[in-house]
Design a protein around this motif. Structure first.
Motif, mmCIF file in Angstrom:
data_model
loop_
_atom_site.group_PDB
_atom_site.id
_atom_site.type_symbol
_atom_site.label_atom_id
_atom_site.label_comp_id
_atom_site.label_asym_id
_atom_site.label_seq_id
_atom_site.Cartn_x
_atom_site.Cartn_y
_atom_site.Cartn_z
ATOM 1 N N ASN A 92 0.817 -1.220 0.000
ATOM 2 C CA ASN A 92 0.000 0.000 0.000
ATOM 3 C C ASN A 92 0.845 1.263 0.000
ATOM 4 N N ASP A 93 0.424 2.233 -0.768
ATOM 5 C CA ASP A 93 0.949 3.591 -0.700
ATOM 6 C C ASP A 93 -0.068 4.503 -1.371
ATOM 7 N N LEU A 94 0.208 5.800 -1.374
ATOM 8 C CA LEU A 94 -0.710 6.737 -2.006
ATOM 9 C C LEU A 94 -0.809 6.497 -3.510
ATOM 10 N N GLN A 95 -1.816 7.049 -4.123
ATOM 11 C CA GLN A 95 -2.093 6.778 -5.540
ATOM 12 C C GLN A 95 -0.939 7.195 -6.450
ATOM 13 N N GLY A 96 -0.140 8.164 -6.036
ATOM 14 C CA GLY A 96 0.960 8.618 -6.870
ATOM 15 C C GLY A 96 2.192 7.736 -6.812
ATOM 16 N N ASN A 97 2.181 6.715 -5.966
ATOM 17 C CA ASN A 97 3.338 5.821 -5.864
ATOM 18 C C ASN A 97 3.554 5.056 -7.176
ATOM 19 N N ASP A 98 4.804 4.749 -7.472
ATOM 20 C CA ASP A 98 5.136 4.077 -8.729
ATOM 21 C C ASP A 98 4.977 2.557 -8.585
#
Length: 319
Positions: free
Chosen positions: A56-62
């Protein structure tokens, strides 16, 4: 993980979530270690569980980078051990809300993510000479940061309490502090020095004063007692272990670079998105971080500087 496995076996599937996974070379490190550990516990047995690895990470994570370049190495590393099937998923979204189905997780890990707040606290108007908490910040500013941390961490714990099975485990590492003073040097100094570099940019007319005075870092570095108090307040977890440890600034980064360059590069990776979003694309980041590196070099040559990590291991209580 050993305690979890021994208390719940036989387990047909183990679900592991890593929150704030980023997309660097160590993204899958903890997951790999946990899978290997279970493999050792199962050695000599005819039963090997399957694994769900939920990143999991924010939507902008690659996430594309993870699956394109990191996942093949992860699978290659585990293949010789004959471990059970590992299914890896990307889960974009804020961990200050629900991310997973109810009672679907066995183990949650998060490192260097939860000190980031969901937003800049309200009520920082009197903090104009600073970009973060500092020894010169009014008490109201320190309280605003602490209240935002309490709201965010309570929400995080409540969401995870709904997603983790009874007896499940969670291990969290924050950038934190040992002192009970939220404005202590051990947690605020790194940002105070960046503020000095920004003020140099202001004096040279490279940034606008109004922009600098309205820039604040959405971070809170808690003490162990603050973490303990919020876990107790939320009430769904028992703390197994809670500790603070130190790492010197000089230990960060590439051993082939000087220490101030390493720290400046690490902080640029952290701060650049915030700076660009607030000051705009015209901010000359190379120039800013050259100034920052010079300031860091001077201070690090005169004093011992350290980061403090706060790590807590918890067990989800049975309903």
């Amino acid at each position: 993980m050993t305690e979890l496995y021994n208390s719940m076996q036989p387990m047909s599937i183990i679900s592991i979530a890593d929150l704030g996974c980023s997309s660097g070379p160590n993204t899958l490190f903890v997951a790999a270690e946990l899978v290997k550990l279970v493999g050792e516990l199962c050695r000599g047995s005819d039963h090997m569980p399957e694994f769900e690895i939920l990143l999991n990470d924010l939507q902008g994570n690659d996430f594309n980078s993870i699956f394109r370049s990191l996942l093949p190495r992860f699978q290659e590393e585990l293949r010789p051990g004959g471990f059970g099937h590992c299914f890896v998923y990307g889960v974009p979204g804020s961990f200050y809300g629900r991310l997973f189905a109810a009672k679907s997780l066995h183990f949650v890990h998060s490192s260097y993510s939860l000190m980031w707040l969901s937003k800049v606290p309200e009520g920082l108007e009197m903090n104009k000479e600073n970009i973060y908490m500092s020894s010169t910040s009014p008490k109201s500013v320190l309280n605003a940061y602490y209240e935002q941390f309490k709201r965010d961490f309570w929400e995080f714990l409540k969401c995870r309490s709904q997603e983790i099975v009874g007896g499940g485990k969670m291990v969290l590492t924050f950038l934190g502090r040992k002192s009970e003073d939220a404005s202590s040097k051990e947690c605020c100094y790194i940002w105070e020095l960046l503020a000095l570099a920004l003020k140099e940019m202001l004096s040279q007319g490279l940034i606008e004063e109004e922009k600098l005075l309205s820039f604040n870092i959405p971070q809170y570095t808690p003490s162990p007692s603050e973490v303990k108090a919020e876990v107790k307040n939320e009430g769904s977890f028992s703390i197994k272990r809670l500790e603070a440890s130190e790492i010197t600034w000089t230990a960060c980064g590439n051993i082939n670079m000087d220490s101030s360059t390493n720290v400046a590069k690490c902080m640029r990776a952290v701060a650049e998105p915030l700076l660009v979003q607030h000051f705009g694309p015209l901010l000359v980041l190379d120039q800013l971080f050259d100034k920052y590196r010079t300031i860091l070099s001077d201070r690090m040559s005169k004093e011992e500087t350290k980061f403090v990590n706060v790590t807590v291991s918890m067990t989800r209580l049975a309903d």
